[in-house]
Scaffold this active site. Structure first.
Site, PDB file in Angstrom:
ATOM      1  N   GLU A   1      21.021  48.321  25.991  1.00 45.48           N
ATOM      2  CA  GLU A   1      22.133  48.971  26.279  1.00 45.48           C
ATOM      3  C   GLU A   1      22.501  50.433  26.153  1.00 45.48           C
ATOM      4  OE1 GLU A   1      24.816  47.742  27.419  1.00 45.48           O
ATOM      5  OE2 GLU A   1      23.707  44.996  27.694  1.00 45.48           O
TER       6      GLU A   1
ATOM      7  N   GLY B   1      52.545  42.353  42.131  1.00 43.51           N
ATOM      8  CA  GLY B   1      54.052  42.157  42.301  1.00 43.51           C
ATOM      9  C   GLY B   1      54.901  41.963  43.475  1.00 43.51           C
TER      10      GLY B   1
END
Length: 746
Positions: free
Chosen positions: A446, A228
């Site tokens: 996983e 930003g």
């Protein structure tokens, strides 16, 4: 808009000129001038003979000669009216021997046609019989075309962006009105506080000059991409309500030497005309790199541009009322002369937002988006660790697209979670063909990561486990840190290494074999162990010692690097890394061997749902079976679908109500205009009332339905016994009154 209009006018002028030139060409070529003779009079007679063999009555009606050229016009020629500009034949003759040229021409013609003498009526003229319209128009067109060419060349050289004469003009754009305020910026509270002083300087300079303070000449915004920096600069201009002149660092440098310095001068001249103002230079590292840092010589053009920028910012002539804001993510390569006080007085580091800042950014970007009640901003702020403001905006945009694709009235938490995964890892690849064996390996892989992440004390929370391919991964396990810790402890790093090994260990336990699927896990675990020894001094044998030489190198300055430690020390460090990896492998394998049943249950749940989240993982850890968890998930999905269906119905009813209201308003206008009758308008209004009050209409319909069978039965009775019915109807009121009287008597 004005630029588009000027382009349209310019195109129109070009088209008009092209049409005029085309018409001139057509009229110029209208009619043939006959054949061109380069010989003497004999060839003239041969030509006439050849032309008149098939038509003996063709006559020459005019002959004109001037300046050594003779023109012949035949009867019934297309060139009548354009003679002598256009003619049927013309030839050259000797200018000095014009006496008797007509007689000699006739003799040659008659000699060539001895069979029959032609009747030739010759009218000799030494000048045309008047001036033609085209004789006047041609010179005007030539002059106009010349003026047009001169204007085109002048316009090309005077173009402010493309003209060769204006390379030295700055490409900066000035914005006099800016709607961005500090309230539109979140996650940068300290940075805004620093910049608010600049706004105060611009609004009320006496407040500071009375105390001997001067306005800062330059402020450098430093930070990663997407944090930003440009938005903060626009907010400063919006709050101060001053002109905002912006340019990119790459706009200064061109292929011509001296152009960059000229554009810097033009930029500050433009700023002086609009002061007080803010000049914003984006990506200043493109022009402000350290001088003399190039291999084999520097870039003279860039260095000249930098020198001019240094002079304009703090040179002999002061630039009061001009504040220079610049943004870069490579402040380490900027020239020291540019960074000194007096040029860039302040350096503001715009960091990646923390959890509180991310929550504020999410709220700002979700103002114009309908969010479901189950969206938790705090949870989203925790999930999006490391996200910049640009990443968050992109994430919410992807979530809105996913909700629209699923035809949902509001964006729910699943959409935003999928948006996060899409931004970080890419879209899901459900269409990829996966064998049952690969799917099973992925599920156990996983699950091994997830179980270790829950069992190890210092690991972050498990947010999501999926066996759906995404990006380059066949499956993934996503963690969610509880807070933004800036420092990572020794125990945390050790647990992270052990968790990285969970996939390989699960494969080894279940399949008694290992696969290539753990390559990225091995790289990550090795890198963490390497950093622990080489960078963080976490070695038990080497102690408080850094061996790091991997800092970012600016090749123009530090193109030679060397190790500052011996090979023996490096070998000891490598042994220490190997010991860390072996220790964590053994303890991770022990944990998974103790939880094999849990591993099987998680795989079963993953096969059924493909993706599970924190709640499901927690329920597995609490001892619930995969079947019980599936029932809970199905019930939750059903409730969510019913909720979405209800919201969708409400939205459709609202849109239908607005449609009816628009019809009534349009009906009023049409009635006032006399297009429709009052009865048609009442029908439209009645339809709206029926939709607006459906209960009243339902009651009327219900009463009608109830009354219908009674009416039919009474009609049948009337047909069968009409006399009895009349008597009964006559006596009915009397009996009613008698009951009332009896009641009173009692």
């Amino acid at each position: 808009m004005e630029e588009n209009k000027s382009k349209f006018k310019f195109s129109y002028v070009i088209l008009l000129v092209a049409i005029v030139l085309l018409l001139c060409l057509i009229f110029t070529n209208n009619g043939s001038k006959g054949e061109f003779l380069t010989g003497g009079e004999a060839e003239v007679s041969e030509l006439i003979t050849g032309r008149e063999k098939n038509n003996k009555h063709e006559q020459m009606i005019a002959f004109y000669y001037k300046d050594g050229v003779g023109y012949i016009l035949l009867k019934d020629s297309k060139n009548v009216g354009h003679f002598p500009t256009n003619s049927d034949y013309y030839f050259y003759y000797d200018k000095n021997g014009t006496d008797g040229i007509i007689e000699r021409l006739l003799q040659k013609i008659n000699a060539a046609n001895a069979d029959e003498t032609l009747e030739i009526d010759i009218q000799v003229a030494t000048q045309p019989d008047g001036i033609s319209f085209w004789d006047i128009l041609y010179p005007i067109l030539y002059i106009g075309f010349g003026i047009f060419l001169i204007w085109m060349v002048f316009r090309m050289f005077s173009n402010s962006n493309k003209g060769a004469m204006t390379f030295g003009k700055s490409k900066a754009r000035a914005y006099t009105s800016n709607k961005v305020k500090f309230n539109d910026v979140a996650g940068s509270d300290e940075e805004k506080q620093e910049l608010e002083e600049i706004v105060e300087f611009l609004k009320n300079p006496r407040k500071f000059t009375s105390l001997g303070a001067r306005i800062p000449k330059g402020i450098l915004l430093v930070g990663p991409p997407g944090t930003g920096k440009t938005l903060l600069a626009r907010a400063v201009a919006g709050e101060a309500n001053v002109p905002f002149i912006t340019i990119s660092g790459s706009d200064f440098v061109e292929m011509f030497v001296g152009v960059g310095a000229s554009r810097v001068r033009d930029l500050f001249d433009q700023a002086k005309k609009n002061k007080p103002c803010i000049v914003f230079i984006d990506e200043i590292d493109a022009v402000g790199r350290q001088r003399g840092a190039g291999l084999g010589g520097g870039n003279d053009e860039r260095e000249q541009t930098l020198n001019q920028l240094l002079v304009e910012m703090d040179g002999f002539e002061p630039n009061e009322g001009i504040i220079v804001l610049a943004a870069t993510n490579r402040s380490d390569v900027l020239d020291p002369a540019l960074m000194r006080p007096g040029r860039f007085d302040r350096q503001i580091y715009v960091n990646i937002p923390d959890v509180k800042g991310r929550e504020g950014i999410i709220k700002i970007h979700s103002k114009n988006k309908p969010l479901d009640e189950n969206v938790d901003f705090k949870t989203l702020a925790k999930i999006t660790v490391g996200f910049t403001g640009a990443d968050i905006e992109n994430m919410l945009n992807e979530a809105a697209i996913l909700a629209a694709r699923a035809n949902r009235p509001k964006i729910n938490m699943a959409d935003i979670t999928e948006g996060i995964n899409k931004v970080t890892m890419g879209p899901q690849k459900k269409s990829r063909l996966i064998t049952e064996r690969d799917k099973k390996i992925t599920a156990y892989h996983e699950s091994g990561h997830a179980i270790l992440g829950k069992k190890l004390q210092y690991c972050d929370e498990i947010q999501e486990v999926s066996i759906i391919p995404r990006g380059m991964a066949g499956g993934y396990t996503m963690q969610r840190p509880e807070n933004d810790n800036s420092y990572r402890s020794y125990n945390y790093l050790m647990d992270e290494i052990a968790m990285c090994m969970g996939g390989r260990i699960a494969e080894e336990i279940i399949f008694k074999d290992i696969t290539t699927g753990a390559s990225s896990d091995i790289n990550q675990a090795t890198k963490i162990a390497h950093d622990m020894i080489y960078r963080y001094g976490m070695s038990k044998n080497l102690g408080f010692l850094s061996l790091d030489t991997s800092q970012q190198v600016f090749i123009g300055r530090d193109y030679q690097t060397k190790n500052e430690f011996s090979e023996k020390l490096a070998a000891e460090a490598d042994d220490e890394i190997r010991d860390i990896l072996e220790y964590n492998y053994k303890r991770a394998k022990k944990i998974l061997n103790e939880n094999v049943n849990l591993l099987h249950e998680m795989v079963k749940l993953l096969f059924a749902r493909e993706t599970i989240y924190k709640d499901e993982v927690d329920m597995l850890m609490e001892g619930k079976t995969s079947d019980e968890i599936q029932e809970i998930m199905e019930k939750r999905d059903k409730e969510q679908k019913e909720k979405e269906a209800k919201l969708k119905k409400e939205r459709e009813e609202k849109e239908l109500m607005l449609s009816y209201e628009r019809k009534v308003k349009e009906g009023e206008k049409l009635l006032a205009s006399g297009i429709i009758t009052k009865e048609e308008y009442e029908a439209i209004k009645q339809d709206f009332e029926k939709y607006k009050n459906p209960q009243t209409e339902d009651k009327k319909a219900e009463a009608t339905e109830k009354a219908a069978p009674e009416v039919k039965s009474e009609e049948k009775k009337a047909v069968r016994k009409p006399a009895a019915k009349k008597t009964e109807e006559a006596e009915k009121p009397k009996r009613t009154r008698a009951r009332k009287d009896d009641g009173k008597g009692e």
